[in-house]
Write a protein that holds these residues in place. Structure first.
Motif, PDB file in Angstrom:
ATOM      1  N   UNK A  71     -19.281  49.484 -13.861  1.00 62.00           N
ATOM      2  CA  UNK A  71     -18.925  48.292 -13.122  1.00 62.00           C
ATOM      3  C   UNK A  71     -20.299  47.375 -13.498  1.00 62.00           C
ATOM      4  N   UNK A  72     -21.377  48.177 -13.173  1.00 61.81           N
ATOM      5  CA  UNK A  72     -22.534  47.272 -13.037  1.00 61.81           C
ATOM      6  C   UNK A  72     -23.113  46.711 -14.445  1.00 61.81           C
ATOM      7  N   UNK A  73     -22.902  47.649 -15.619  1.00 58.37           N
ATOM      8  CA  UNK A  73     -23.100  47.036 -17.056  1.00 58.37           C
ATOM      9  C   UNK A  73     -22.362  46.110 -17.162  1.00 58.37           C
ATOM     10  N   UNK A  74     -20.953  46.328 -16.873  1.00 56.91           N
ATOM     11  CA  UNK A  74     -20.080  45.053 -17.246  1.00 56.91           C
ATOM     12  C   UNK A  74     -20.500  43.806 -16.616  1.00 56.91           C
ATOM     13  N   UNK A  75     -20.659  43.866 -15.241  1.00 53.87           N
ATOM     14  CA  UNK A  75     -21.311  42.699 -14.871  1.00 53.87           C
ATOM     15  C   UNK A  75     -22.347  42.007 -15.661  1.00 53.87           C
ATOM     16  N   UNK A  76     -23.263  42.621 -15.928  1.00 53.32           N
ATOM     17  CA  UNK A  76     -24.541  42.291 -16.846  1.00 53.32           C
ATOM     18  C   UNK A  76     -24.011  41.611 -18.193  1.00 53.32           C
ATOM     19  N   UNK A  77     -23.105  42.305 -18.656  1.00 54.46           N
ATOM     20  CA  UNK A  77     -22.469  41.921 -20.058  1.00 54.46           C
ATOM     21  C   UNK A  77     -21.806  40.540 -19.786  1.00 54.46           C
TER      22      UNK A  77
END
Length: 250
Positions: A71-77
């Protein structure tokens, strides 16, 4: 009205105009093209062309690009994509409808109006989609292989349904015909669900479907680059540049 308030209003108006221009090209009409990759270096190359309404991803594409499926990385993306386009699509994961729902809500939390959650058009996926839609989350039903599944997407109120054109053809089906039947079903049911054609192997198939009235596509960087390949155009552009250089030096 004070000068400070006037300046703030002018600044707000200017920022609104810039935002509208950046994400809603005046003459794009109803068409929506998406870039189907999780490779951020390719985003940097192709998103500045301005032809893309958004980016689509899934766990397979994340793995291929070496990006963590978190979830954290997809928010960044999502933040990176939404600086250049209208929408970012990412896929929820989970073995139950509740897990898919919770994951989708977490993924969409930063921007429910611009992050679209993908779930497979299975029974538990549709159950999760129903809950997400009721929570005002935008949904794309994905991994569609049969035109009958368009009835599900229309009935649950999904914004998008993503048929896998190339994979349907690999399985011995007429992928283009299936997509056109899905489009006809949405029109017959008077639904606003968009048929988001995916798994596109070459530009010509997409062009043929567009000529038949379809308007929403997601495709790989290779197909995107294929759209720009036209030797006669390249030659004409070189002639223009040569003439401009000659004119500047005379």
């Amino acid at each position: 009205m004070t000068m400070l308030k006037l300046a703030m209003l002018l600044l707000l108006s200017a920022s609104t105009i810039i935002s509208t221009k950046a994400f809603s090209p005046l003459f794009r009409g109803e068409a929506r093209l998406f870039l189907d990759t999780a490779d951020t270096t390719i985003w940097q190359e192709l998103l500045p062309t301005g032809i893309f309404h958004g980016v689509t991803t899934n766990p397979t594409l994340l793995e291929r690009a070496g990006e963590p499926c978190t979830v954290k990385n997809l928010h960044k993306m999502a933040k990176l994509v939404l600086e250049h386009t209208d929408e970012f699509m990412c896929q929820a994961w989970g073995s139950t409808a509740d897990e898919l729902y919770e994951c989708g809500m977490a993924l969409s939390q930063p921007s429910r109006d611009r992050i679209v959650i993908k779930v497979p058009v299975t029974q538990i996926g549709v159950e999760a989609a129903s809950k997400l839609i009721q929570a005002n989350c935008r949904v794309c039903l994905t991994a569609c292989y049969n035109h009958k599944q368009a009835m599900i997407a229309c009935s649950v109120g999904a914004e998008y349904l993503a048929p896998y054109l190339g994979r349907m053809t690999d399985a011995g089906l007429d992928g283009s015909a299936e997509c056109l039947k899905m489009q006809a079903i949405t029109e017959g049911m008077k639904s606003d669900t968009r048929i988001l054609v995916a798994s596109i192997r070459n530009a010509q198939i997409m062009v043929d479907l567009a000529a038949s009235g379809m308007e929403t596509f997601t495709f790989s960087p290779e197909v995107a680059r294929e759209l720009f390949v036209e030797p006669l155009t390249t030659e004409a552009a070189a002639v223009f540049e040569e003439a401009a250089a000659n004119g500047a030096s005379s």
